[in-house]
Design a protein around this motif. Structure first.
Motif, short mmCIF file in Angstrom:
data_model
loop_
_atom_site.label_atom_id
_atom_site.label_comp_id
_atom_site.label_asym_id
_atom_site.label_seq_id
_atom_site.Cartn_x
_atom_site.Cartn_y
_atom_site.Cartn_z
N ILE A 99 -1.58 -0.49 -12.23
CA ILE A 99 -0.92 0.82 -12.17
C ILE A 99 -1.81 1.85 -11.50
O ILE A 99 -1.35 2.68 -10.70
CB ILE A 99 -0.51 1.27 -13.58
N LEU A 100 -3.12 1.83 -11.79
CA LEU A 100 -4.05 2.75 -11.14
C LEU A 100 -4.06 2.55 -9.63
O LEU A 100 -4.04 3.52 -8.87
CB LEU A 100 -5.46 2.55 -11.70
N VAL A 101 -4.10 1.29 -9.19
CA VAL A 101 -4.09 1.00 -7.75
C VAL A 101 -2.81 1.52 -7.11
O VAL A 101 -2.83 2.16 -6.05
CB VAL A 101 -4.27 -0.51 -7.51
N THR A 105 -2.55 4.64 -4.42
CA THR A 105 -1.94 4.33 -3.13
C THR A 105 -0.76 5.24 -2.84
O THR A 105 -0.62 5.78 -1.72
CB THR A 105 -1.50 2.86 -3.09
N LEU A 106 0.12 5.45 -3.82
CA LEU A 106 1.28 6.34 -3.62
C LEU A 106 0.84 7.77 -3.38
O LEU A 106 1.43 8.49 -2.55
CB LEU A 106 2.20 6.26 -4.83
N ASN A 107 -0.17 8.24 -4.10
CA ASN A 107 -0.67 9.60 -3.86
C ASN A 107 -1.19 9.77 -2.44
O ASN A 107 -0.97 10.81 -1.80
CB ASN A 107 -1.78 9.93 -4.86
N ASP A 108 -1.88 8.74 -1.92
CA ASP A 108 -2.37 8.82 -0.55
C ASP A 108 -1.21 8.88 0.44
O ASP A 108 -1.25 9.64 1.41
CB ASP A 108 -3.25 7.60 -0.24
N ILE A 109 -0.17 8.07 0.21
CA ILE A 109 0.97 8.05 1.13
C ILE A 109 1.70 9.39 1.11
O ILE A 109 2.10 9.93 2.16
CB ILE A 109 1.93 6.90 0.76
#
Length: 508
Positions: A99-101, A105-109
């Motif tokens: 979930i952390l990964v 990743t979603l925050n970066d996108i």
């Protein structure tokens, strides 16, 4: 016809009831087997602990007795993971990592329009790793060849100087002390010189301390054997020195207590080794994503507002969760996975690297069970030595010396790893922890276990917040190139002028 149909229905009903009874019996048998396995595991660890306590109680204070009994046994978690309920807890932590990964990743996108793995932070932590590995190789060659050769020469030629035993021994003792001092100084100097990343530096520092403790254990255990030759008859005076193969095995074995022989397993389970190393890598990435997700955003935002007392307290409590994860991941990744992997490759059968420290109801029990490998060394070569020197009358003085020595070297590792002196770990471990050790009541019960966890987690939050704050202060605050600037916490003494239109200032 009705009689035949009735008989058929009765037969089907009997078969169904029989199957139900059979299924219920199997279910109860499985439950009984699981309960029996759990009780047997608890009984096994209890018996093991009692055996060691008995061996320690019966050990003579006049000689180095084998209070640490090496027997074939698994680590506590290895046995606990055989229970599906405990495996479920480990699976929860694995799911949290996934979930952390996904979250990072979603925050970066969303924010940047692309995937940014932030691996530049990882590269900074492992900066100059190749140089660190070269220094480790030199340290290992020195420990392997120089130490053994020096001990061999001292033991072999000692009888040639039977008229000047004291002078001969003092010369070699001076050589040994000089070697230990140089072994402490040169790697530390190289860390400062090459500006290693935190992970690269900690490789050298932990190996430095491990090899020093190994060397001292080898010397301390074998010197009495050589000295005992003098007391024998002339016909029995033969050269006493362990084989080089025994010394070499000890250098890599996951223990700090020297023995000529250890219990060994018959085979190596390479799938188990790969599993353990895989989980070590997973633990490293877990720490990395906790830092990226929770620590960096929190402490970067501190550079944008004035730090008041309420904000400071909030930061400490917000750091408890990441700090507790650092504690658990360091324990699981190193004390369980890393040591079990090396034990398996070396067929080392005694896997008691820790005990059930999570059930501790006092800090005295926690210190004894958290890291059994280091605790055994401290007890054998520090606590008992000081206890004998003080006349075997007071156990408090040796305990205080052990805690202070351990706290000092913990702070030594943290200082050279982070590149600055900020003795918060020494204060919490060597002062606050010592007060808890000496004055907190030692009672069993759930309430005392909860109290121990509360204090432990708050301490991890305080350490994490202070070290991160000081790291950011060291980046933002200007240097004044003085000695006091290197040893004074800059987060307490520096005011930062932000590059904003208002030129507002904050206190770190």
């Amino acid at each position: 016809m009705e009689s035949t149909a009735t008989d058929t229905n009765d037969s089907q009903w009997i078969n169904q009831e029989t199957e139900k009874i059979h299924a219920e019996i199997l279910l109860e048998l499985n439950r009984f087997e699981s309960s029996l396995n759990e009780r047997f595991a608890e009984f096994k660890h209890t018996v093991t602990a009692q055996q060691e306590e008995t061996a320690l109680a019966n050990a003579s204070n006049h000689q180095i007795a084998e209070f640490r009994v090496f027997i074939p046994r698994n680590s506590v978690l290895t046995d606990l993971f055989k229970i599906s309920h405990i495996r479920g807890v480990r699976n929860v932590f694995a799911a949290m990592l996934i979930i952390l990964v996904i979250q990072v990743t979603l925050n970066d996108i969303i924010q940047e329009g692309r995937v940014n793995l932030h691996f530049e932070i990882m590269f900074q932590c492992f900066a100059n790793l190749h140089v660190a590995l070269f220094i480790w190789l030199l340290m290992m060659l020195s420990t392997t060849i120089v130490v053994f050769l020096g001990f061999y020469l001292w033991a072999k030629h000692r009888n040639d100087y039977h008229k000047t035993f004291k002078l001969y021994d003092r010369i070699w003792l001076s050589i040994y002390i000089t070697y230990v001092i140089l072994f402490l100084v040169f790697p530390s100097r190289e860390i400062t010189k090459h500006k290693f990343g935190g992970a690269s530096a900690i490789v050298i520092l932990l190996e430095q301390l491990r090899q020093i403790m190994k060397v001292h254990a080898f010397v301390r255990e074998n010197v009495p054997k050589v000295l005992s030759v003098v007391e024998r008859k002339a016909a029995d005076k033969k050269f006493v020195c362990p084989d080089f193969s025994q010394y070499l095995y000890f250098l890599f074995a996951p223990t700090l207590i020297y023995r000529d022989q250890y219990p060994r397993n018959p085979t190596i389970r390479w799938n188990f080794v790969l599993q353990m190393f895989g989980q070590v890598i997973a633990s490293v990435f877990y720490v990395y994503y906790v830092v990226v997700r929770f620590c960096i955003p929190t402490f970067e935002s501190l550079n944008q507002e004035e730090i008041t007392l309420s904000i400071f307290v909030s930061v400490i409590f917000n750091s408890i969760m990441p700090g507790s994860l650092f504690l658990l991941l360091a324990f699981y990744g190193f004390l369980h996975c890393w040591l079990n992997a090396f034990a398996e490759m070396l067929r080392f059968a005694d896997r008691m690297f820790y005990k059930d420290w999570w059930n501790s109801t006092s800090f005295a029990a926690y210190y004894r069970t958290w890291n059994v490998v280091v605790h055994d060394w401290l007890h054998a070569y520090v606590y008992r030595e000081i206890y004998v020197l003080t006349g075997r009358k007071n156990r408090t003085v040796p305990a205080i010396c052990v805690i202070l020595l351990s706290a000092a070297f913990h702070e030594y590792v943290m200082g050279f790893t982070l590149g600055f002196f900020f003795p918060i770990m020494f204060f919490l471990f060597g002062v606050v922890g010592l007060v808890f050790l000496l004055f907190l009541p030692r009672h069993r019960g759930v309430a005392y276990n909860i109290l121990m966890w509360v204090l432990l987690l708050i301490g991890m939050g305080v350490q994490s917040s202070f070290y991160f704050m000081e790291s950011y202060a060291r980046k933002e605050c200007p240097r004044n190139d003085t000695f006091w600037d290197d040893i004074t916490p800059r987060s307490f003494s520096c005011r930062i002028t932000l590059p904003s239109s208002e030129h507002s200032k904050i206190d770190l």
